[in-house]
Design an enzyme around this catalytic site. Structure first.
Site, PDB file in Angstrom:
ATOM      1  CD  GLN A   1      -1.451   1.079  -0.426  1.00 38.37           C
ATOM      2  OE1 GLN A   1      -0.516   0.285  -0.389  1.00 38.37           O
ATOM      3  NE2 GLN A   1      -1.515   2.076  -1.298  1.00 38.37           N
ATOM      4  CB  VAL A   2      -8.248   0.758   2.217  1.00 37.44           C
ATOM      5  CG1 VAL A   2      -9.590   0.680   1.497  1.00 37.44           C
ATOM      6  CG2 VAL A   2      -8.288  -0.049   3.520  1.00 37.44           C
TER       7      VAL A   2
ATOM      8  CG  ASP B   1      -8.588  10.019   6.176  1.00 39.69           C
ATOM      9  OD1 ASP B   1      -9.770   9.588   6.222  1.00 39.69           O
ATOM     10  OD2 ASP B   1      -7.622   9.291   5.976  1.00 39.69           O
TER      11      ASP B   1
ATOM     12  CG  HIS C   1      -2.907   7.788   7.056  1.00 38.31           C
ATOM     13  ND1 HIS C   1      -4.289   7.841   7.067  1.00 38.31           N
ATOM     14  CD2 HIS C   1      -2.582   6.732   6.259  1.00 38.31           C
ATOM     15  CE1 HIS C   1      -4.768   6.848   6.319  1.00 38.31           C
ATOM     16  NE2 HIS C   1      -3.757   6.162   5.825  1.00 38.31           N
TER      17      HIS C   1
ATOM     18  CG  ASN D   1      -1.746   1.974   6.625  1.00 35.78           C
ATOM     19  OD1 ASN D   1      -1.017   1.801   7.595  1.00 35.78           O
ATOM     20  ND2 ASN D   1      -2.934   2.553   6.715  1.00 35.78           N
TER      21      ASN D   1
ATOM     22  CG  HIS E   1      -2.649   7.110   1.223  1.00 40.85           C
ATOM     23  ND1 HIS E   1      -2.895   6.068   0.353  1.00 40.85           N
ATOM     24  CD2 HIS E   1      -3.155   6.725   2.415  1.00 40.85           C
ATOM     25  CE1 HIS E   1      -3.519   5.094   0.992  1.00 40.85           C
ATOM     26  NE2 HIS E   1      -3.682   5.467   2.255  1.00 40.85           N
TER      27      HIS E   1
HETATM   28  P1  DGP Z   1      -5.407   3.432   3.928  1.00 43.80           P
HETATM   29  O1  DGP Z   1      -6.026   2.395   4.819  1.00 43.80           O
HETATM   30  O2  DGP Z   1      -4.016   3.798   4.383  1.00 43.80           O
HETATM   31  O3  DGP Z   1      -5.449   3.047   2.458  1.00 43.80           O
HETATM   32  O4  DGP Z   1      -6.273   4.740   4.137  1.00 43.80           O
HETATM   33  C1  DGP Z   1      -7.112   5.290   3.166  1.00 43.80           C
HETATM   34  C2  DGP Z   1      -7.708   6.539   3.744  1.00 43.80           C
HETATM   35  O5  DGP Z   1      -8.326   7.249   2.695  1.00 43.80           O
HETATM   36  C3  DGP Z   1      -8.785   6.304   4.806  1.00 43.80           C
HETATM   37  O6  DGP Z   1      -8.342   6.863   6.047  1.00 43.80           O
HETATM   38  C4  DGP Z   1     -10.004   7.034   4.303  1.00 43.80           C
HETATM   39  C5  DGP Z   1      -9.457   7.894   3.186  1.00 43.80           C
HETATM   40  N1  DGP Z   1     -10.361   8.040   2.059  1.00 43.80           N
HETATM   41  C6  DGP Z   1     -10.905   7.050   1.318  1.00 43.80           C
HETATM   42  N2  DGP Z   1     -11.668   7.551   0.340  1.00 43.80           N
HETATM   43  C7  DGP Z   1     -11.594   8.902   0.456  1.00 43.80           C
HETATM   44  C8  DGP Z   1     -12.170   9.982  -0.274  1.00 43.80           C
HETATM   45  O7  DGP Z   1     -12.913   9.803  -1.250  1.00 43.80           O
HETATM   46  N3  DGP Z   1     -11.877  11.243   0.145  1.00 43.80           N
HETATM   47  C9  DGP Z   1     -11.046  11.469   1.205  1.00 43.80           C
HETATM   48  N4  DGP Z   1     -10.822  12.756   1.535  1.00 43.80           N
HETATM   49  N5  DGP Z   1     -10.475  10.482   1.918  1.00 43.80           N
HETATM   50  C10 DGP Z   1     -10.751   9.209   1.546  1.00 43.80           C
END
Ligand code: DGP
Length: 117
Positions: free
Chosen positions: A93-94, A30, A101, A86, A99
């Protein structure tokens, strides 16, 4: 999905610290870790949430998640771990590509999750 950031990682268009790959899933670091060793596990194919992942993929997802978690423990990144997912915006969820975690935990690390108030 051409604009999906995680699909771009799967396609190798955006670099990511890939940790493990199976037929249907990939694990990578992450970019905003909440703890050292924080990993994301995603299906290579674009699905929005848990609800969209085919039931028949469940066994592979479980096997894959267990393998990644075991390797985090073996590397002493944690003495325990949380699996957090999420699903949809109200749940935090963003990135709209399903996915999990996988978050290594240590005694006294100060992290708190919504299951513990
Ligand atoms: P969520 O809130 O569950 O949608 O978490 C999204 C996660 O994705 C957040 O912890 C940061 C990660 N993330 C976002 N963009 C990137 C990326 O470009 N590369 C990686 N490795 N992680 C990312």
């Amino acid at each position: 999905m051409s604009e999906c950031i995680f699909c771009k990682i799967v396609a190798g268009e955006i670099p990511a610290g890939v940790i493990r790959v199976s037929d249907r899933f990939i694990a990578f670091a992450d970019v905003k870790p909440v703890a050292p060793g924080h990993v994301l596990i995603i299906p290579k194919q674009h699905f929005g949430t848990l609800l969209d992942i085919p039931d028949s993929w469940g066994a592979e997802l479980l096997t894959f998640t267990k393998a990644v978690a075991s390797s985090l423990l073996d590397k002493k990144l944690g003495d325990g771990f949380n699996v957090v997912m999420n699903n949809l915006e109200p749940a935090g969820q963003v990135v709209p590509h399903a996915h999990l975690h996988l978050i290594p935990r240590k005694d006294g690390d100060g992290l708190r999750f919504v299951t513990k108030v």
